[in-house]
Design a protein around this motif. Sequence first.
Motif, PDB file in Angstrom:
ATOM      1  N   ALA A   1      11.065   8.477  -0.744  1.00 11.39           N
ATOM      2  CA  ALA A   1      11.527   9.073   0.507  1.00 11.39           C
ATOM      3  C   ALA A   1      12.311   8.075   1.341  1.00 11.39           C
ATOM      4  CB  ALA A   1      10.327   9.593   1.296  1.00 11.39           C
ATOM      5  N   ALA A   2      11.940   6.786   1.269  1.00  8.49           N
ATOM      6  CA  ALA A   2      12.594   5.761   2.077  1.00  8.49           C
ATOM      7  C   ALA A   2      13.928   5.309   1.486  1.00  8.49           C
ATOM      8  CB  ALA A   2      11.670   4.550   2.235  1.00  8.49           C
ATOM      9  N   THR A   3      14.090   5.456   0.174  1.00 12.37           N
ATOM     10  CA  THR A   3      15.288   4.929  -0.484  1.00 12.37           C
ATOM     11  C   THR A   3      16.229   6.000  -1.017  1.00 12.37           C
ATOM     12  OG1 THR A   3      14.145   4.821  -2.618  1.00 12.37           O
ATOM     13  CG2 THR A   3      14.054   2.853  -1.212  1.00 12.37           C
ATOM     14  N   GLY A   4      15.704   7.214  -1.225  1.00 12.69           N
ATOM     15  CA  GLY A   4      16.518   8.255  -1.840  1.00 12.69           C
ATOM     16  C   GLY A   4      16.576   8.132  -3.350  1.00 12.69           C
ATOM     17  N   ILE A   5      15.794   7.229  -3.908  1.00 10.19           N
ATOM     18  CA  ILE A   5      15.711   7.046  -5.361  1.00 10.19           C
ATOM     19  C   ILE A   5      14.580   7.926  -5.884  1.00 10.19           C
ATOM     20  CG2 ILE A   5      15.379   5.380  -7.233  1.00 10.19           C
ATOM     21  CD1 ILE A   5      16.237   3.187  -5.271  1.00 10.19           C
ATOM     22  N   SER A   6      14.813   8.669  -6.940  1.00 11.21           N
ATOM     23  CA  SER A   6      13.805   9.592  -7.450  1.00 11.21           C
ATOM     24  C   SER A   6      12.549   8.859  -7.908  1.00 11.21           C
ATOM     25  CB  SER A   6      14.370  10.413  -8.618  1.00 11.21           C
ATOM     26  OG  SER A   6      14.564   9.597  -9.748  1.00 11.21           O
ATOM     27  N   VAL A   7      11.423   9.564  -7.862  1.00 13.53           N
ATOM     28  CA  VAL A   7      10.150   8.993  -8.294  1.00 13.53           C
ATOM     29  C   VAL A   7      10.211   8.581  -9.757  1.00 13.53           C
ATOM     30  CG1 VAL A   7       7.695   9.493  -8.705  1.00 13.53           C
ATOM     31  CG2 VAL A   7       8.787  10.255  -6.584  1.00 13.53           C
ATOM     32  N   SER A   8      10.840   9.401 -10.590  1.00  9.91           N
ATOM     33  CA  SER A   8      10.921   9.073 -12.025  1.00  9.91           C
ATOM     34  C   SER A   8      11.724   7.802 -12.245  1.00  9.91           C
ATOM     35  CB  SER A   8      11.541  10.240 -12.798  1.00  9.91           C
ATOM     36  OG  SER A   8      12.866  10.486 -12.358  1.00  9.91           O
ATOM     37  N   THR A   9      12.807   7.622 -11.493  1.00  6.32           N
ATOM     38  CA  THR A   9      13.615   6.404 -11.623  1.00  6.32           C
ATOM     39  C   THR A   9      12.822   5.184 -11.170  1.00  6.32           C
ATOM     40  OG1 THR A   9      15.706   7.569 -11.321  1.00  6.32           O
ATOM     41  CG2 THR A   9      15.703   5.214 -10.858  1.00  6.32           C
ATOM     42  N   LEU A  10      12.103   5.318 -10.074  1.00  2.37           N
ATOM     43  CA  LEU A  10      11.283   4.211  -9.589  1.00  2.37           C
ATOM     44  C   LEU A  10      10.220   3.826 -10.615  1.00  2.37           C
ATOM     45  CD1 LEU A  10      10.756   5.325  -5.876  1.00  2.37           C
ATOM     46  CD2 LEU A  10      12.146   3.409  -6.681  1.00  2.37           C
ATOM     47  N   SER A  11       9.594   4.834 -11.210  1.00  2.00           N
ATOM     48  CA  SER A  11       8.562   4.571 -12.209  1.00  2.00           C
ATOM     49  C   SER A  11       9.134   3.838 -13.413  1.00  2.00           C
ATOM     50  CB  SER A  11       7.923   5.891 -12.644  1.00  2.00           C
ATOM     51  OG  SER A  11       6.954   5.675 -13.653  1.00  2.00           O
TER      52      SER A  11
ATOM     53  N   GLY B   1       0.793  -1.219   0.000  1.00  2.48           N
ATOM     54  CA  GLY B   1       0.000   0.000   0.000  1.00  2.48           C
ATOM     55  C   GLY B   1       0.826   1.268   0.000  1.00  2.48           C
ATOM     56  N   ARG B   2       1.991   1.245  -0.640  1.00  2.00           N
ATOM     57  CA  ARG B   2       2.882   2.405  -0.637  1.00  2.00           C
ATOM     58  C   ARG B   2       2.852   3.088  -2.002  1.00  2.00           C
ATOM     59  NH1 ARG B   2       8.541   0.473   1.938  1.00  2.00           N
ATOM     60  NH2 ARG B   2       8.695   2.685   2.468  1.00  2.00           N
ATOM     61  N   THR B   3       3.053   4.396  -1.997  1.00  2.00           N
ATOM     62  CA  THR B   3       3.125   5.155  -3.240  1.00  2.00           C
ATOM     63  C   THR B   3       4.571   5.260  -3.677  1.00  2.00           C
ATOM     64  OG1 THR B   3       3.401   7.290  -2.139  1.00  2.00           O
ATOM     65  CG2 THR B   3       1.132   6.513  -2.510  1.00  2.00           C
ATOM     66  N   LEU B   4       4.767   5.655  -4.925  1.00  2.09           N
ATOM     67  CA  LEU B   4       6.128   5.858  -5.419  1.00  2.09           C
ATOM     68  C   LEU B   4       6.843   6.940  -4.613  1.00  2.09           C
ATOM     69  CD1 LEU B   4       5.601   5.694  -9.297  1.00  2.09           C
ATOM     70  CD2 LEU B   4       6.816   4.035  -7.886  1.00  2.09           C
ATOM     71  N   ARG B   5       6.105   7.943  -4.222  1.00  2.00           N
ATOM     72  CA  ARG B   5       6.703   9.042  -3.465  1.00  2.00           C
ATOM     73  C   ARG B   5       7.181   8.556  -2.094  1.00  2.00           C
ATOM     74  NH1 ARG B   5       6.765  14.096  -4.727  1.00  2.00           N
ATOM     75  NH2 ARG B   5       5.166  13.764  -6.333  1.00  2.00           N
ATOM     76  N   GLU B   6       6.415   7.666  -1.473  1.00  2.85           N
ATOM     77  CA  GLU B   6       6.805   7.121  -0.174  1.00  2.85           C
ATOM     78  C   GLU B   6       8.056   6.254  -0.299  1.00  2.85           C
ATOM     79  OE1 GLU B   6       2.447   6.849   2.060  1.00  2.85           O
ATOM     80  OE2 GLU B   6       3.165   5.181   0.821  1.00  2.85           O
TER      81      GLU B   6
END
Length: 224
Positions: A43-53, A35-40
């Motif tokens: 914040a926990a990993t220091g990896i940008s949202v765009s990279t995660l996506s 139940g976590r968002t990309l933004r969350e």
Amino acid sequence: MAERAGDSQQEPDDDLEAVLAAVGGRLREVRRRRGRTLREVSAATGISVSTLSRLESGGRRPTLELVLRLARAHDVSVDDLVGAPPTGDPRVNLRPVTRPGWGQTVIPLTRRAGGMQAYKHVLPGRRAGTSEPVPEGKTHEGYEWLYVLDGRLRVVLGEHDVVLGPGEAAEFDCRTPHWFGAADERGVEFLSLFGRQGERAHLRLRPRRAGGGDQAGDGDGRPG
């Protein structure tokens, strides 16, 4: 066959690409399950949202550093993200691989290296209302044997274009141009045996008994 969507044996580089391509889907599944968002996660990993996506969509190749950080953040093992087989467990652990672009799922059934390799294939059906173009056959070293479990499998082998139903089989030298895929809108499941060095499937039958029974001797496992 089907852009090697039908070849049952992958080259080592193909195996690696298939493993890496599956990481994105596992990352998305783990994140949504928690139940976590990309933004969350960012914040926990220091990896940008765009990279995660891009990682989740397959647009970026995962690196060891990224996988380690994400595994730690999601509280899962690296093996869970890359699909590595468990070690020290005598039970069979089947790890299906889905090939991007084709939707084909391949399940390796053989764990030993070398010799004859066995696979189960699950192919999606054709899209409704679309015409099937004449496929381009692929060639490579080895010998292959197919057995249809469910659905209808279209097999193009050289100049031959046939459709196999449940219980039907085919075998061929992989140096002959070949392709296979679902024959209609319904998916198809089949087994394949592949020998890289040209090994062929054989059936060992019991001696014929008096008054009937099985035949004696060895025979090639041919459909006819």
